[in-house]
Design a protein around this motif. Structure first.
Motif, PDB file in Angstrom:
ATOM      1  N   SER A  44       0.839  -1.212   0.000  1.00 45.02           N
ATOM      2  CA  SER A  44       0.000   0.000   0.000  1.00 45.02           C
ATOM      3  C   SER A  44       0.869   1.254   0.000  1.00 45.02           C
ATOM      4  CB  SER A  44      -0.942   0.011   1.206  1.00 45.02           C
ATOM      5  OG  SER A  44      -1.862  -1.045   1.099  1.00 45.02           O
ATOM      6  N   GLN A  84      -8.473   0.108  -0.918  1.00 45.80           N
ATOM      7  CA  GLN A  84      -9.113  -1.056  -0.293  1.00 45.80           C
ATOM      8  C   GLN A  84     -10.521  -0.732   0.202  1.00 45.80           C
ATOM      9  OE1 GLN A  84      -5.101  -2.417   1.420  1.00 45.80           O
ATOM     10  NE2 GLN A  84      -6.553  -3.913   2.184  1.00 45.80           N
ATOM     11  N   ASP A 160      -5.618  -1.783  -5.165  1.00 46.54           N
ATOM     12  CA  ASP A 160      -4.965  -2.257  -3.944  1.00 46.54           C
ATOM     13  C   ASP A 160      -5.772  -3.410  -3.353  1.00 46.54           C
ATOM     14  OD1 ASP A 160      -3.146  -2.481  -1.925  1.00 46.54           O
ATOM     15  OD2 ASP A 160      -3.609  -0.570  -0.960  1.00 46.54           O
ATOM     16  N   GLU A 161      -5.226  -4.598  -3.442  1.00 49.58           N
ATOM     17  CA  GLU A 161      -5.866  -5.823  -2.948  1.00 49.58           C
ATOM     18  C   GLU A 161      -7.340  -5.905  -3.375  1.00 49.58           C
ATOM     19  OE1 GLU A 161      -4.472  -7.869   0.087  1.00 49.58           O
ATOM     20  OE2 GLU A 161      -2.811  -6.570   0.665  1.00 49.58           O
TER      21      GLU A 161
HETATM   22 MG   LIG Z   1      -1.950  -2.939   2.052  1.00 49.89          MG
END
Ligand SMILES: [Mg+2]
Ligand SMILES: Nc1ncnc2c1ncn2[C@@H]1O[C@H](COP(=O)(O)OP(=O)(O)O)[C@@H](O)[C@H]1O
Length: 315
Positions: A44, A84, A160-161
């Motif tokens: 991140s 996220q 992000d993820e």
């Molecule tokens: Mg992260």
């Protein structure tokens, strides 16, 4: 020209924590690039720096040839980022959410409507248009979130993820969406994940990071090749004590790392073709009961393991 070029990037937080340590990566235009690493690896942090939210401590970053630190205004219109946390407004409908986004990008109505329709179709969101946004599953919300950030038709999309916490069906649907963005819109995609399978399924290039530094960067095929012939699989017959066997095998001089799944043990070794015979003989000598032994094509899990747990003997 690369889509993203990062050289010797380091980030030290005010707390003194070094989150990124001399990281260098290259992302080619039009590819899906996965940054793979465990929690706390610095994923991140890197996305936040690449998307201009955070300043690096040192290093140089170019996005489509523009310096991220010095030319933020030029860089921002080229990129979009899905963090996220989902950024949908629950009081708005699906279309209102998308149009709200278009106003942020100052798109005229005709362009906004055209893009919205194209994205709703591409993302398979048509059937959800009439439902209340609050009734969407986590997977659909995330898909809408990504569709919204695609309204600016960015050259690079950061995710992000994107599938964290999703069930396997939603994850597979998300992988299809990500591939579709690449194929239909030609967007370069930079995503982070801690799921090996995800990186393997999706990416043209994978970079594995740990503690803020790069372990390896290559295609999934080459990464597997990296430990090809280097993994020996042993299926125990169930009568052996797993723990004792695990300790015994990982103490062997030529074994670099092991992974155990019930009665199966995967051992990464220096040279599996050679070590296979030695190990086989040792098992016989020690009267260890196994049902099969063989050399296998490693999964990305094995690659990751051999890189992160190589007992300090180098890869
Ligand atoms: Mg992260
Ligand atoms: N604002 C911050 N201040 C201090 N340390 C931070 C901050 N944000 C993240 N970290 C630390 O930096 C490291 C990398 O974090 P992060 O980039 O969030 O990793 P990842 O996304 O791979 O889980 C972790 O050890 C984390 O605790």
């Amino acid at each position: 020209m690369d889509a993203i070029s990062v050289s010797h990037l380091s980030k030290v937080y005010k707390s003194g924590k070094k989150a990124l340590d001399d990281l260098s990566i290259k992302v080619q235009k039009g590819e899906i690039f996965s940054l793979l690493g465990p929690n706390g690896a610095g994923k991140s942090t890197l996305i936040n720096i690449l998307t201009t939210f955070l300043q690096p401590t040192s290093g140089k970053i170019l996005i489509m040839g523009r310096d991220v630190c010095k030319e933020q205004r030029a860089v921002r219109p080229l990129i979009a980022c899905v963090a996220q946390k989902v950024s949908i407004d629950n009081h708005l409908t699906l279309k209102e959410n998308m149009l709200f986004q278009s106003r942020l990008y100052k798109l005229d109505d005709a362009t906004a409507n055209k893009r919205m329709d194209a994205l709703i179709t591409a993302f398979g969101l048509k059937e959800y248009e009439k439902q209340r946004v609050t009734a969407y599953s986590g997977g659909i919300k995330r898909r809408l979130d990504i569709a919204m950030s695609m309204m600016s038709y960015p050259q690079i999309l950061f995710l992000d993820e994107p599938t964290v916490g999703m069930d396997i069906e939603s994850r597979k649907a998300m992988w299809d969406t990500v591939k579709k963005i690449k194929d239909d819109f030609g967007t370069t995609i930079f995503l982070t994940t801690h799921y090996l399978e995800e990186a393997d399924m999706l990416s043209d290039t994978v970079c594995i990071i740990q503690d803020g530094h790069e372990l390896v960067q290559d295609t999934p095929e080459n990464l597997r090749q990296h430990t090809h012939l280097n993994t020996i699989r042993i299926d125990l017959d169930g009568s052996e004590n797993q723990q004792d066997f695990g300790k015994w095998i990982s103490d062997l001089q030529f074994v670099r790392a092991i992974r155990q799944e019930q009665n199966t043990v995967y051992a990464n070794t220096q040279n599996a073709a050679q070590d296979f015979h030695i190990l086989n003989q040792l098992l016989v000598d020690k009267k260890i009961r196994y049902s099969s032994i063989g050399i296998i094509t490693p999964s990305l899990d094995d690659v990751f393991l051999s890189l992160t747990q190589n007992k300090g003997r180098g890869v």
